[in-house]
Design an enzyme around this catalytic site. Structure first.
Site, short mmCIF file in Angstrom:
data_model
loop_
_atom_site.label_atom_id
_atom_site.label_comp_id
_atom_site.label_asym_id
_atom_site.label_seq_id
_atom_site.Cartn_x
_atom_site.Cartn_y
_atom_site.Cartn_z
N ASP A 79 0.83 -1.21 0.00
CA ASP A 79 0.00 0.00 0.00
C ASP A 79 0.87 1.27 0.00
OD1 ASP A 79 -2.49 1.12 -0.04
OD2 ASP A 79 -2.83 1.01 2.12
N ASP A 101 2.10 5.34 -5.31
CA ASP A 101 1.41 6.58 -4.93
C ASP A 101 2.30 7.81 -5.10
OD1 ASP A 101 0.05 8.65 -3.79
OD2 ASP A 101 -0.14 7.74 -1.81
N GLU A 133 -2.47 6.67 -8.27
CA GLU A 133 -3.34 7.60 -7.53
C GLU A 133 -3.27 9.00 -8.11
OE1 GLU A 133 -2.97 5.92 -2.99
OE2 GLU A 133 -3.73 7.92 -3.44
N HIS A 180 -8.18 9.83 4.18
CA HIS A 180 -7.60 8.91 5.18
C HIS A 180 -7.87 9.38 6.61
CE1 HIS A 180 -4.82 7.70 1.76
NE2 HIS A 180 -5.29 6.55 2.19
N GLY A 216 -11.60 4.35 3.65
CA GLY A 216 -12.97 3.85 3.87
C GLY A 216 -13.47 4.00 5.31
N ILE A 237 -9.72 -0.17 4.33
CA ILE A 237 -10.07 0.18 5.71
C ILE A 237 -8.82 0.00 6.57
CG2 ILE A 237 -11.50 -0.41 7.73
CD1 ILE A 237 -13.36 0.41 5.56
O1 G3H Z 1 -4.67 2.75 2.33
C1 G3H Z 1 -5.29 2.72 3.42
C2 G3H Z 1 -6.62 3.24 3.48
O2 G3H Z 1 -6.92 4.12 2.47
C3 G3H Z 1 -7.25 3.39 4.80
O3 G3H Z 1 -7.93 4.58 5.07
O4 G3H Z 1 -7.61 4.65 7.51
O5 G3H Z 1 -9.40 5.99 6.45
O6 G3H Z 1 -9.58 3.53 6.55
P1 G3H Z 1 -8.67 4.70 6.48
ZN ZN Z 2 -5.02 4.67 1.39
#
Ligand code: G3H
Ligand code: ZN
Length: 289
Positions: A79, A101, A133, A180, A216, A237
């Site tokens: 990620d 990213d 992104e 985020h 999310g 999430i």
């Molecule tokens: O890449 C990780 C997510 O986009 C998590 O976002 O912490 O708001 O759930 P969040």
């Molecule tokens: Zn993210």
């Protein structure tokens, strides 16, 4: 089944694959147990910070061992990867996908470097999926004092199309009202993030790309359902899991103040995280119960 086919199948069924960030074994166990219980596929994510803590090769081996021992489609995503070197390390370790990213860079520079990254990463593993992104969705899966003003930096559908065509990314992460992290009011359930569903639908129709929704945590359930129907294929999430992890640990220490055996304390944290993952997976996969 590989990740691309699973995403395409989920898309046909108007479902999304849940992506949950992990930074320790408790989180990984909770995510895996939830997917196994519901018999749904899942993606485990580790950002650069999470990978630095876990070990890139070590987390890859752990996920591989779970995949081989049990009949659960579990995939591993690198990620928010900000450098090509770090993306290459994850690809070589066996990650199934990379979120490359460079959204903080000007659009043209983001396009140029992402295109190059797609070529390099596919030469290491032709099956790897690369996500790009654009737009601003804030940083940090943490509890923030205030949320950034994101309405001015939402992704334009034409820009999305141009980005996907020019870079060759497999998946696009757009800015559609998502961000985020969470506010304390969101942790308490008193406030929710809202999404621009019409924009998601337009981006999907113009770009034709697989789409990920980042940020999310704390999003209105109904918006998430509509976002999936509009073309979102993966939902990330993280903060919700971190909150549950901490609450679970606090609960464990409060309930057993003299206990020192990790495997007697940590299952309480695992169960706390699992309840969040189960609820999110049920929503994304339209599982009742
Ligand atoms: O890449 C990780 C997510 O986009 C998590 O976002 O912490 O708001 O759930 P969040
Ligand atoms: Zn993210």
């Amino acid at each position: 089944m590989n990740l691309r086919s699973l995403l395409e199948e989920a898309q046909k069924n108007r479902k999304a694959i849940g992506h949950f960030n992990i930074s320790d074994w408790i989180l990984l166990k909770a995510v895996f147990a939830s997917a196994r219980e519901l018999k749904v596929p899942v993606i485990v994510g580790a950002s650069e910070g999470e990978r630095a803590f876990l070990g890139v090769a070590q987390i890859a081996v752990l996920v591989k061992s779970l995949r081989e021992e049990h009949d659960v489609p579990i995939f591993l995503n690198a990620d928010h990867t900000h450098s090509l070197d770090s993306a290459i390390a994850a690809a070589k370790a066996g990650f199934d996908s990379i979120v490359f990213d460079l959204s903080a860079l000007p659009f043209e520079e983001n396009v140029k470097q992402t295109k190059q990254a797609v070529e390099v990463l596919k030469s290491i593993n032709p099956m790897i999926l690369v996500e790009g992104e654009i737009g601003n969705i804030g940083t940090g899966s943490e509890i923030h004092e205030s949320m950034p003003e994101l309405s001015k930096v939402l992704t334009a559908p034409e820009e999305a199309k141009q980005y996907v065509e020019s870079t060759g990314v497999d998946i696009l992460a757009p800015a559609v009202g998502n961000s985020h992290g969470m506010l304390q009011a969101m942790v308490q359930g008193d406030a929710k993030k809202r999404l621009d569903i019409k924009r998601i639908r337009e981006i999907k129709s113009v770009s034709g790309s697989l789409l990920t929704l980042h940020g999310g945590s704390g999003t209105e359930d109904h918006d998430l359902l509509e976002a999936v129907a509009a073309g979102i294929n993966i939902v990330h999430i993280n903060t919700e899991l971190r909150v549950a992890w901490r609450h679970g640990l606090e609960d464990a220490f409060a309930k057993q103040p003299r206990e020192i055996v990790p495997y007697k304390l940590l299952p309480i944290a695992e169960e706390s995280v699992k309840q969040v993952v189960l609820a999110r997976l049920r929503l994304f996969n339209q599982v009742r119960g």
